[in-house]
Design a protein around this motif. Sequence first.
Motif, short mmCIF file in Angstrom:
data_model
loop_
_atom_site.label_atom_id
_atom_site.label_comp_id
_atom_site.label_asym_id
_atom_site.label_seq_id
_atom_site.Cartn_x
_atom_site.Cartn_y
_atom_site.Cartn_z
N LYS A 211 0.85 -1.19 0.00
CA LYS A 211 0.00 0.00 0.00
C LYS A 211 0.88 1.24 0.00
O LYS A 211 1.78 1.39 0.82
CB LYS A 211 -0.90 0.01 1.24
N ASN A 212 0.63 2.15 -0.95
CA ASN A 212 1.37 3.41 -0.98
C ASN A 212 0.76 4.41 0.00
O ASN A 212 -0.47 4.46 0.17
CB ASN A 212 1.35 4.01 -2.39
N ARG A 259 5.98 -4.21 7.17
CA ARG A 259 7.25 -3.61 6.80
C ARG A 259 6.99 -2.31 6.06
O ARG A 259 6.16 -2.25 5.15
CB ARG A 259 8.09 -4.55 5.93
N VAL A 260 7.74 -1.26 6.43
CA VAL A 260 7.63 0.04 5.80
C VAL A 260 8.86 0.23 4.90
O VAL A 260 10.00 -0.07 5.30
CB VAL A 260 7.56 1.17 6.85
N GLU A 261 8.63 0.75 3.69
CA GLU A 261 9.71 0.94 2.72
C GLU A 261 9.61 2.34 2.13
O GLU A 261 8.55 2.99 2.21
CB GLU A 261 9.61 -0.09 1.60
N ASN A 262 10.70 2.78 1.51
CA ASN A 262 10.63 4.02 0.76
C ASN A 262 10.01 3.77 -0.60
O ASN A 262 9.63 2.64 -0.93
CB ASN A 262 12.00 4.69 0.65
N MET A 291 6.02 6.76 0.63
CA MET A 291 6.40 5.53 1.32
C MET A 291 5.47 4.41 0.87
O MET A 291 4.48 4.65 0.16
CB MET A 291 6.30 5.71 2.84
N GLN A 292 5.76 3.21 1.31
CA GLN A 292 4.85 2.09 1.07
C GLN A 292 4.96 1.11 2.22
O GLN A 292 5.96 1.08 2.94
CB GLN A 292 5.16 1.41 -0.27
N ALA A 293 3.92 0.32 2.41
CA ALA A 293 3.90 -0.66 3.49
C ALA A 293 3.29 -1.95 2.98
O ALA A 293 2.47 -1.95 2.04
CB ALA A 293 3.10 -0.12 4.68
#
Length: 318
Positions: A211-212, A259-262, A291-293
């Motif tokens: 998910k963005n 998890r959170v990502e750029n 970000m995205q998760a």
Amino acid sequence: MKTTAPSQVRKQEAGSTLFFTQQLCTIVFLVAVASPSVRAAEIYAFGQQLSIPQNTASGSILARYYATPTQVCGLLECFITAVRNYPNGGNNAVAGPTITTNVSGISARLLINGQAYVTGEFSQPIKLSQPVEVQLLADGRQNLGGSLAGANTVAPNYYTLTMSNRTASQIYLGGTITPIAGTCSVPNQTVILPKGSLNKLSNVGSTIGMKNFQIQINNCPKGYNRVGYTLDPVGGTIANSPGVLPLAGGSTASGIKIRVENAQGVPATMGTSIKVDGYNKTADGSFAIPMQASYIRTDAVAKPGTVNGAMTVYLDYQ
């Protein structure tokens, strides 16, 4: 993902706490010291123009400076036997460990291996296992700005560290404080991941349900040299699991986390200040950090259910 945005500057100002919740299989992701004979080193902390929010809660950390053991004593190993704290970089040492500076509203604190010490000799020498840290703190007085330079014209150091070989290191504070009226803000938000199926998370490390979202940093005033943000997982970081959030309250799933990502899909960096790209000290503005998760399987044995996670966004200024 839900956030609370306390006003804290750590330098930093607490921003929002992002909560993620989800449910697998019906996964809902929501979100008196002896005088030394020789100087070992002279350390000049900060030494630059620092723009700091004018109104900051007392006790908030405004800026940090680090000096390695080699910088402190000129050797690979340092053993400290005593410390002296000089308020305002003046003539007379006081107990401390927090002391005033020459700038109204700003105090300072020295940390040795993460701990502050009052003036005196140590019962046992302390081996430096990490860099010495000097912190600038808001102390409740009005921040009027000005130079941090010590008031003693002969020896304007704020700290003296005595080494086991009887040498000593002096730590000076330099630079100019410029108070800035206003700070940025980070709104609370909740991120909801799509439903997912546990059987699609077949292996440890597999992910689904990306998910963005965006971290919003709004209404930044002009005047700061730099604005930064730090992501802090609620519940602490998980070793060897970059970007992964601990399960928060209300979670019923196990073996699955968020998890959170750029925006490039790289796990988010936690606990380190990151510069807000696009901020310019000559203009105010608002910024969005993409970000995205996603769900990530973290254990060999997993159970479907609701998965909640949260992180806090802190802002810092220079």
